[in-house]
Motif scaffolding. Structure first.
Motif, mmCIF file in Angstrom:
data_model
loop_
_atom_site.group_PDB
_atom_site.id
_atom_site.type_symbol
_atom_site.label_atom_id
_atom_site.label_comp_id
_atom_site.label_asym_id
_atom_site.label_seq_id
_atom_site.Cartn_x
_atom_site.Cartn_y
_atom_site.Cartn_z
ATOM 1 N N LEU A 100 0.329 -2.611 9.397
ATOM 2 C CA LEU A 100 1.646 -3.221 9.199
ATOM 3 C C LEU A 100 2.099 -3.075 7.757
ATOM 4 O O LEU A 100 3.254 -2.713 7.484
ATOM 5 C CB LEU A 100 1.606 -4.699 9.588
ATOM 6 N N LEU A 101 1.194 -3.341 6.812
ATOM 7 C CA LEU A 101 1.549 -3.221 5.400
ATOM 8 C C LEU A 101 1.862 -1.775 5.034
ATOM 9 O O LEU A 101 2.785 -1.505 4.259
ATOM 10 C CB LEU A 101 0.407 -3.757 4.528
ATOM 11 N N ALA A 104 5.281 -0.933 6.292
ATOM 12 C CA ALA A 104 6.293 -1.549 5.431
ATOM 13 C C ALA A 104 6.474 -0.754 4.145
ATOM 14 O O ALA A 104 7.595 -0.615 3.636
ATOM 15 C CB ALA A 104 5.906 -2.984 5.113
ATOM 16 N N CYS A 114 -3.880 -3.056 -0.396
ATOM 17 C CA CYS A 114 -3.594 -4.059 0.633
ATOM 18 C C CYS A 114 -4.153 -5.422 0.231
ATOM 19 O O CYS A 114 -3.500 -6.456 0.409
ATOM 20 C CB CYS A 114 -4.187 -3.633 1.977
ATOM 21 N N GLU A 146 3.915 -11.775 6.774
ATOM 22 C CA GLU A 146 5.269 -11.239 6.734
ATOM 23 C C GLU A 146 5.794 -11.172 5.298
ATOM 24 O O GLU A 146 6.428 -10.193 4.908
ATOM 25 C CB GLU A 146 6.199 -12.092 7.592
ATOM 26 N N SER A 149 4.324 -8.230 3.671
ATOM 27 C CA SER A 149 4.946 -6.974 4.109
ATOM 28 C C SER A 149 6.286 -6.755 3.412
ATOM 29 O O SER A 149 6.676 -5.615 3.134
ATOM 30 C CB SER A 149 5.115 -6.964 5.629
#
Length: 242
Positions: A100-101, A104, A114, A146, A149
């Motif tokens: 996800l990161l 983004a 990360c 979130e 991100s």
């Protein structure tokens, strides 16, 4: 800089036409933290969705750094540098936090990078990098992931819609710490919709939205004492019937 010029948003319901946002004019300056507060149903979240392009104004104009974005898509606004965090972050079974990161960021991130972002929002990186962004994560964990991100994207303007909603006191404390670090270290432009005094205490500017209109706007020093006095008196928003 973000500008809303005479922005209106209305809907039709069983009782007829309803003005959700009524001729709102406001400016979100660069490098500052602006908190929007006000009674439930006053139009705060709708304004955030209008800025992001999730909703389109019935009339008026939205400018971002001089560019008219009134009718741009969410994707076009994101490319210009606007980021948005939902009240309830979406979950993605099969997608890890690390992936996800990376998505983004628009590139593959190493473990160390990360870890830096996750640590920045108060999470122990080794416990989360390989976890899926699914129902196994608590509301507070999802909110902080979130935020991480959004930090990875480095948007010019970040919008957070009631980030305190549905999380426990411990997670809320970590969220406030995360916002404090962002304000002190990155000087990002941020718009936070919140009812929480601890978040309003971080603000450069506080805007009170009631009845779809701007009822008050000014510096934290000008607005917050009156709001707190109103809370204590049981009538927090003086412009609610405006």
């Amino acid at each position: 800089m973000l500008e809303l010029k005479n922005v209106c948003f209305r809907v039709e319901d069983a009782s007829g036409r309803k003005e959700i946002v009524d001729h709102v004019n406001l400016t979100i300056p660069d490098g500052k933290l602006t908190v929007v507060t006000g009674p439930n149903g006053g139009g705060k979240s709708t304004i955030a969705r209008l800025i992001m392009g999730i909703e389109v104004p019935t009339s008026g104009q939205i400018l971002f750094n001089g560019t008219d974005i009134t009718h741009m898509t969410v994707t076009e606004r994101a490319k210009l540098g606007i980021g948005y965090a939902f009240q309830q972050p979406p979950r993605f079974k099969g997608l890890t936090v690390r992936r996800l990161l990376s998505l983004a960021a628009g590139r593959e991130l190493g473990r160390e990078e990360c870890c830096e972002y996750l640590t920045g929002v108060g999470l122990c990186a080794r416990d989360y990098l390989d976890r899926e962004v699914d129902a196994s994560l608590s509301g507070g964990e999802m909110k902080r992931i979130e935020i991480a991100s959004i930090m990875v994207r480095c948007p010019k303007l970040s919008i957070y819609d009631e980030p305190e909603a549905g999380i426990d006191l411990w997670s809320f404390t970590m969220l406030v710490d995360s916002f404090t670090r962002l304000v002190r270290e990155r000087h990002d432009s941020m718009l936070i919709i919140s009812h929480q005094e601890r978040i309003m205490e971080l603000a450069d500017t506080i805007i009170v939205i009631a009845g779809g209109k701007v009822s008050e706007m000014g510096s934290r020093e000008e607005i917050l004492p009156g709001l707190m006095e109103g809370f204590r008196a049981g009538c927090a928003y003086r412009g609610e019937d405006a």
